[in-house]
Design a protein around this motif. Structure first.
Motif, short mmCIF file in Angstrom:
data_model
loop_
_atom_site.label_atom_id
_atom_site.label_comp_id
_atom_site.label_asym_id
_atom_site.label_seq_id
_atom_site.Cartn_x
_atom_site.Cartn_y
_atom_site.Cartn_z
N LEU A 52 4.03 23.46 0.19
CA LEU A 52 4.01 22.57 1.36
C LEU A 52 4.71 21.24 1.06
O LEU A 52 5.48 20.74 1.88
CB LEU A 52 2.57 22.34 1.83
N GLN A 53 4.47 20.70 -0.13
CA GLN A 53 5.11 19.41 -0.44
C GLN A 53 6.62 19.55 -0.52
O GLN A 53 7.36 18.64 -0.17
CB GLN A 53 4.53 18.83 -1.71
N GLU A 54 7.08 20.72 -0.95
CA GLU A 54 8.54 20.91 -1.04
C GLU A 54 9.19 21.03 0.34
O GLU A 54 10.40 20.89 0.46
CB GLU A 54 8.86 22.13 -1.92
N THR A 55 8.38 21.28 1.38
CA THR A 55 8.97 21.29 2.73
C THR A 55 9.02 19.87 3.31
O THR A 55 9.41 19.69 4.46
CB THR A 55 8.15 22.15 3.72
N ASP A 56 8.56 18.90 2.54
CA ASP A 56 8.55 17.49 2.97
C ASP A 56 7.50 17.18 4.03
O ASP A 56 7.59 16.16 4.70
CB ASP A 56 9.93 17.05 3.52
N CYS A 57 6.49 18.05 4.16
CA CYS A 57 5.52 17.78 5.22
C CYS A 57 4.50 16.72 4.82
O CYS A 57 3.68 16.32 5.65
CB CYS A 57 4.87 19.06 5.71
N ALA A 58 4.56 16.26 3.57
CA ALA A 58 3.64 15.18 3.18
C ALA A 58 4.44 13.98 2.70
O ALA A 58 3.96 13.14 1.96
CB ALA A 58 2.71 15.67 2.08
N LYS A 59 5.67 13.91 3.14
CA LYS A 59 6.57 12.86 2.64
C LYS A 59 6.16 11.48 3.12
O LYS A 59 6.40 10.46 2.49
CB LYS A 59 7.96 13.16 3.17
N SER A 60 5.55 11.46 4.31
CA SER A 60 5.17 10.17 4.87
C SER A 60 3.67 10.13 5.10
O SER A 60 3.05 11.18 5.35
CB SER A 60 5.90 9.99 6.21
N HIS A 61 3.07 8.95 4.99
CA HIS A 61 1.67 8.83 5.40
C HIS A 61 1.46 7.52 6.13
O HIS A 61 2.06 6.51 5.81
CB HIS A 61 0.71 9.04 4.22
N VAL A 62 0.61 7.63 7.14
CA VAL A 62 0.39 6.50 8.04
C VAL A 62 -1.08 6.14 7.97
O VAL A 62 -1.94 7.02 8.07
CB VAL A 62 0.77 6.92 9.48
N PHE A 63 -1.35 4.85 7.78
CA PHE A 63 -2.75 4.40 7.73
C PHE A 63 -3.16 3.85 9.09
O PHE A 63 -2.45 3.04 9.69
CB PHE A 63 -2.90 3.32 6.65
N PHE A 98 8.96 13.37 6.83
CA PHE A 98 10.07 12.42 6.90
C PHE A 98 11.32 13.17 6.47
O PHE A 98 11.29 13.86 5.45
CB PHE A 98 9.81 11.22 5.99
N PRO A 99 12.41 13.12 7.21
CA PRO A 99 12.58 12.42 8.49
C PRO A 99 11.85 13.13 9.63
O PRO A 99 11.56 14.33 9.54
CB PRO A 99 14.09 12.46 8.69
#
Ligand code: AKG
Ligand code: FE2
Length: 378
Positions: free
Chosen positions: A222-233, A329-330
């Protein structure tokens, strides 16, 4: 209907003017409470949720309930990460299984012994409260609806779109992959937001590994698909409400992300839908609530559930919650059902979508109780 410009009595009601006047104060719901209001203004009044209507009906007609339904103890699964650092294979198998089962059935679980220091969570909760309770001149400087701003203090991101406003103010900080400049984050909580951001990112990475494995994929998938590239607080502040039964802390919704990690305080009020009824998520000191978002439901081809939840308004308060949304991201990168888990018996049911598309959907309609996923079905 709450958004009508006339009510049943026929008197004129200019909802837009009331929304604008409220927004222009830049003081949020906290400003109303400080001004001493004793009645919930009309823009915050919600219509009754169909599941609440059903529950009220069942109380009136208890003979319709089966005994086992009455006895059933509904509890969001609790997952204990104690022993995480020992890298024991047996332990890992059990946790992966528990996370997979919880994500399939409830879409939610409470995580204990997660490794985020209590002091980091406690400090951020206190400092977020401090920020919300600062003089209006200090807070107003951060009040904006500019979608490009990485840091925004706003009451109701969907104030002008949703059918009814929520009894809640929020500090939004887009922390990754390019965090805001330090001085953009309100001084009252700057250090604690930065510390929390690092810790929650680390925990997110552990969770994405475990979730990948629970889908039968390699741990980095999952991380290699960039789905955790960004995080919003999102730091939510729910002031005490004089008439909580008329409004909502947060309207029923599912999360427009891959995964959410949330700390709620001891006041409670978070509820999730399970078996067609609202179930409380009881506050557990220092536990983090984790839930599957819309995009993970889509990638898992409906195996995992992005479950609708809400927060009740409360006479006690303020209630503070700290939410972290993991997203891509993007924003223009397309995501679809994971090819490796598809087969003839399990064909893709969704088309590819981008985070941008899902976010625009929420921005155009606001929280109105409808999930966006049905729009993306093939
Ligand atoms: O405040 C809470 O407990 C939940 C907030 C929430 O659901 C959200 O930010 O999406
Ligand atoms: Fe949520």
């Amino acid at each position: 209907m709450v958004s009508d410009s006339t009510n049943g009595a026929g008197d004129h009601y200019d909802r837009m003017a009331d929304l604008k006047a409220f927004d222009e104060t830049k003081e949020g719901v906290k400003g109303l409470v400080d001004a001493g209001i004793t009645k919930v203004p009309r823009i915050f009044i919600h219509s009754l949720d169909p599941l609440d209507q059903k529950a009220a009906q069942q109380i009136k007609e208890p003979h319709q309930l089966h005994d086992d339904e009455l006895k059933a103890k509904l509890e969001v699964p609790i997952i204990d990460l104690k022993g995480m650092e020992e890298e024991d294979e047996e332990w890992r198998r059990e946790i992966v299984k528990a996370i997979g089962e919880a994500s399939e059935s409830w879409g939610f679980f409470q995580l204990v012994n997660h490794g985020v220091p209590e002091s980091v969570l406690e400090e951020l909760s206190q400092e977020l409260r401090k920020f919300n309770e600062e003089p209006k001149e200090v807070k107003m400087k951060h009040y904006t609806r500019d979608p490009m701003a990485k840091v925004r203090y706003t009451s109701n991101f969907d104030l002008f779109q949703s059918p009814a406003a929520n009894w809640r103010d929020t500090l939004y900080c887009n922390m990754g992959p390019h965090p805001p400049k330090d001085e953009e984050i309100p001084e009252a909580c700057r250090e604690s937001v930065l510390k929390y951001s690092d810790e929650v990112k680390r925990l997110g990475s552990v969770l994405f590994e475990l979730i990948s494995e629970s889908l039968g994929l390699n741990k980095n998938y999952l991380q290699e698909t960039d789905c955790a590239k960004s995080h919003v607080f999102l730091g939510h502040y729910y002031p005490a409400c004089p008439e909580p039964e008329l409004t909502m802390g947060t309207t029923k919704h599912s999360d427009a992300d891959f995964l959410t990690i949330l700390l709620q305080d001891q006041i409670g009020g978070l509820q999730v839908i399970y078996n067609d009824q609202w179930v409380d998520v009881p506050p557990i000191p220092n536990a983090l609530v984790v839930n599957v978002g819309d995009l993970l439901q889509l990638m898992s081809n409906d195996r995992f559930k992005s479950v609708e939840h809400r927060v009740l308004a409360n006479r006690r308060g303020p209630r503070i919650s700290l939410a972290c949304f993991f997203t891509a991201f993007p924003l223009t990168k397309p995501f679809g059902p994971i090819k490796e888990i598809l087969s003839e018996e399990n064909p893709a049911i969704y088309r590819e979508v981008t985070v941008k598309e899902i976010i625009s959907y929420y921005a155009s309609k606001g929280l109105d109780g409808n999930s966006p996923l049905s729009r993306f079905l093939l």
